[in-house]
Enzyme design. Sequence first.
Site, PDB file in Angstrom:
ATOM      1  N   LYS A   1       0.859  -1.185   0.000  1.00 29.46           N
ATOM      2  CA  LYS A   1       0.000   0.000   0.000  1.00 29.46           C
ATOM      3  C   LYS A   1       0.895   1.235   0.000  1.00 29.46           C
ATOM      4  O   LYS A   1       1.680   1.441   0.927  1.00 29.46           O
ATOM      5  CB  LYS A   1      -0.926   0.006   1.205  1.00 29.46           C
TER       6      LYS A   1
ATOM      7  N   LYS B   1      -2.295  -1.528  -3.596  1.00 27.82           N
ATOM      8  CA  LYS B   1      -3.122  -0.320  -3.537  1.00 27.82           C
ATOM      9  C   LYS B   1      -2.210   0.893  -3.605  1.00 27.82           C
ATOM     10  O   LYS B   1      -1.248   0.960  -2.827  1.00 27.82           O
ATOM     11  CB  LYS B   1      -3.932  -0.315  -2.235  1.00 27.82           C
TER      12      LYS B   1
END
Length: 327
Positions: free
Chosen positions: A197, A249
Amino acid sequence: MSFPNQRPRRLRTTPAMRRLTAETRLAPAELILPAFIREGLTEPNPITSMPGVLQHTTDTLKRAAAEAVELGIGGIMLFGIPAVRDAEGTASLDPDGVLNKAIRDVRAEVGDDLVIMSDVCLDEFTDHGHCGVLDAYGYVDNDRTVEIYARMAVAQADAGAHMLGPSGMMDGQIAAIRKALDEAGHATTSVVAYAAKYASAFYGPFREAVDSQLKGDRRTYQMDAGNRREAIREVELDLAEGADIVMVKPAMSYLDIVADVAAMSPVPVAAYQISGEYAMIEAAAANGWIDRRAAITESVLGIRRAGADMVLTYWAAELAGWLRESR
């Protein structure tokens, strides 16, 4: 033999031919719908920077989950926005708090017909907006935060979540959550690790969606946008700690990372098409600069082509409807 002797265009001649030879396809079961519920709402609240996305009430969230089942969508990822926040994010642990109640409500509505996922993170629950508790110097305290995540995970599993999504990028969070779940009798509850992420500029609309109180940034715990090899290290650590699924992400600006992770992961790979990616396409389409439906479909197809087995996207319901129409 006439020039040219290789004619790839033969396989593009008709829509039927293109369908037959398509290497990557989309299906509703590969889509996951992120959904927000805000405590105290009596009517759903539109999110201005994400046209078409709402902060839900209990009733509208249940309807969205039921619709997802009807459309054949794979899962729903729940985010809760409490009425009261504090430095420790204590509302996250309340069995009757907004997120845990929402999990129970959705589970009662759809049972096992939809994979119910929930966000294990403190950013929506803290008055400073960070993903964990702060130490005396204002930095996120990794180990204290992980202890809270483990308790959050058990509370969410108790409420009925099938899968938990720890998104805070704390070191050791997957191992701590897995241990806590197993000890609490939730050995069958799975974990999707937000393994890679990144600290991204594209999260802006999400912060409106959860009414974020964040000042500053999250660069001391989320990954640097320039780092590629580090993503594999993060994924390997989460796999070793027991992750059932690993996630990248954002998605669209990190398709190389999605491809890298897909090439090495022995477990399914998810990618999150985040709020800023959604907002950009919606804004361009609203101005007439791009074909909205074609751009949405192509953007999600590109994430799947890069190697994602499943995609979290705010267009999940709409896209699933289009896919059903085109069958």
